[in-house]
Design a protein around this motif. Structure first.
Motif, PDB file in Angstrom:
ATOM      1  N   VAL A 159       4.178 -28.950  33.864  1.00  0.00           N
ATOM      2  CA  VAL A 159       3.947 -28.367  32.543  1.00  0.00           C
ATOM      3  C   VAL A 159       3.676 -26.879  32.723  1.00  0.00           C
ATOM      4  N   GLY A 160       4.200 -26.068  31.803  1.00  0.00           N
ATOM      5  CA  GLY A 160       3.978 -24.627  31.852  1.00  0.00           C
ATOM      6  C   GLY A 160       3.684 -24.069  30.479  1.00  0.00           C
ATOM      7  N   LEU A 161       3.080 -22.886  30.463  1.00  0.00           N
ATOM      8  CA  LEU A 161       2.774 -22.157  29.228  1.00  0.00           C
ATOM      9  C   LEU A 161       3.220 -20.720  29.369  1.00  0.00           C
ATOM     10  N   LYS A 162       3.529 -20.091  28.232  1.00  0.00           N
ATOM     11  CA  LYS A 162       3.855 -18.672  28.243  1.00  0.00           C
ATOM     12  C   LYS A 162       3.433 -18.061  26.912  1.00  0.00           C
ATOM     13  N   VAL A 163       2.793 -16.891  26.985  1.00  0.00           N
ATOM     14  CA  VAL A 163       2.436 -16.104  25.807  1.00  0.00           C
ATOM     15  C   VAL A 163       3.037 -14.723  26.015  1.00  0.00           C
ATOM     16  N   SER A 164       3.735 -14.212  25.000  1.00  0.00           N
ATOM     17  CA  SER A 164       4.373 -12.901  25.126  1.00  0.00           C
ATOM     18  C   SER A 164       4.236 -12.126  23.824  1.00  0.00           C
ATOM     19  N   ALA A 165       4.321 -10.804  23.938  1.00  0.00           N
ATOM     20  CA  ALA A 165       4.233  -9.937  22.754  1.00  0.00           C
ATOM     21  C   ALA A 165       4.885  -8.593  23.069  1.00  0.00           C
ATOM     22  N   GLU A 166       5.271  -7.878  22.008  1.00  0.00           N
ATOM     23  CA  GLU A 166       5.845  -6.533  22.139  1.00  0.00           C
ATOM     24  C   GLU A 166       5.035  -5.558  21.303  1.00  0.00           C
ATOM     25  N   LYS A 167       5.049  -4.286  21.716  1.00  0.00           N
ATOM     26  CA  LYS A 167       4.331  -3.249  20.983  1.00  0.00           C
ATOM     27  C   LYS A 167       5.081  -1.939  21.120  1.00  0.00           C
ATOM     28  N   GLN A 168       5.147  -1.193  20.012  1.00  0.00           N
ATOM     29  CA  GLN A 168       5.774   0.133  20.012  1.00  0.00           C
ATOM     30  C   GLN A 168       4.681   1.183  20.121  1.00  0.00           C
ATOM     31  N   TRP A 169       4.769   2.062  21.114  1.00  0.00           N
ATOM     32  CA  TRP A 169       3.830   3.176  21.319  1.00  0.00           C
ATOM     33  C   TRP A 169       4.627   4.466  21.226  1.00  0.00           C
ATOM     34  N   ARG A 170       4.712   5.032  20.036  1.00  0.00           N
ATOM     35  CA  ARG A 170       5.513   6.249  19.809  1.00  0.00           C
ATOM     36  C   ARG A 170       6.925   6.045  20.335  1.00  0.00           C
ATOM     37  N   ALA A 171       7.319   6.722  21.428  1.00  0.00           N
ATOM     38  CA  ALA A 171       8.685   6.600  21.958  1.00  0.00           C
ATOM     39  C   ALA A 171       8.810   5.470  22.978  1.00  0.00           C
TER      40      ALA A 171
END
Length: 165
Positions: free
Chosen positions: A110-122
């Motif tokens: 069994v596995g888990l994954k959490v991911s996210a994206e963020k914009q920091w100006r350029a």
């Protein structure tokens, strides 16, 4: 056999062989945020010259994931949560005389994954935390040559950061 113990020796020879296999994959979009994916892999090998099963062929396996995606969560975009499972069957297409020890038993990871994206100006950044073998299952993979001596990886956490500019 050495003064340090017994070490297996592998000899490879060319032969005429028949390989039969297939992969099946399906994805179901349950809702706009929930995706379910399933995969099955089958492979069978036969040594035609010596009339024997081929050794060191990957075991058949089933893999499934459940993904939950949130477009925006606070200052983060494309936040994803995933749980996955992999069932690997015991390799039974083998004669006992063809290997040093019997093939390992089947196992489920069994596995888990959490991911996210963020914009920091350029800059565009994406981060993830992935956990493999969440339940710390003791197993030995048939294709891992270290299986003669030790178990495969236990609980494993991976953190990743990607920055695009």
């Amino acid at each position: 056999l050495t003064i340090r113990g017994a070490f297996p020796v592998f000899k490879y020879e060319q032969t005429d062989a028949r390989l039969i296999g297939f992969d099946l994959a399906a994805t179901y979009r349950a809702t706009e945020r929930i995706n379910i994916t399933g995969k099955y892999s089958y492979l069978d090998g036969y040594d035609i010259t010596n009339a024997l099963p081929l050794v060191y062929m990957p075991s058949n396996n089933i893999y499934a994931t459940l993904n939950y995606q949130i477009p925006n969560l606070g200052k983060f975009q494309n936040v994803g949560f995933q749980i996955n499972g992999r069932y690997v069957f015991e390799q039974k297409n083998l004669l006992p005389s063809q290997d040093f020890i019997a093939p390992p038993a089947s196992y489920f990871l069994v596995g888990l994954k959490v991911s996210a994206e963020k914009q920091w100006r350029a800059l565009r950044s994406s981060v993830f935390i992935r956990i493999e073998n969440l339940l710390n299952e003791t197993y030995r993979d048939y294709l891992n040559r270290q299986r003669y001596f030790a178990d495969d990886l236990g609980f494993n956490m991976i953190v990743g950061i990607n920055i695009s500019f």
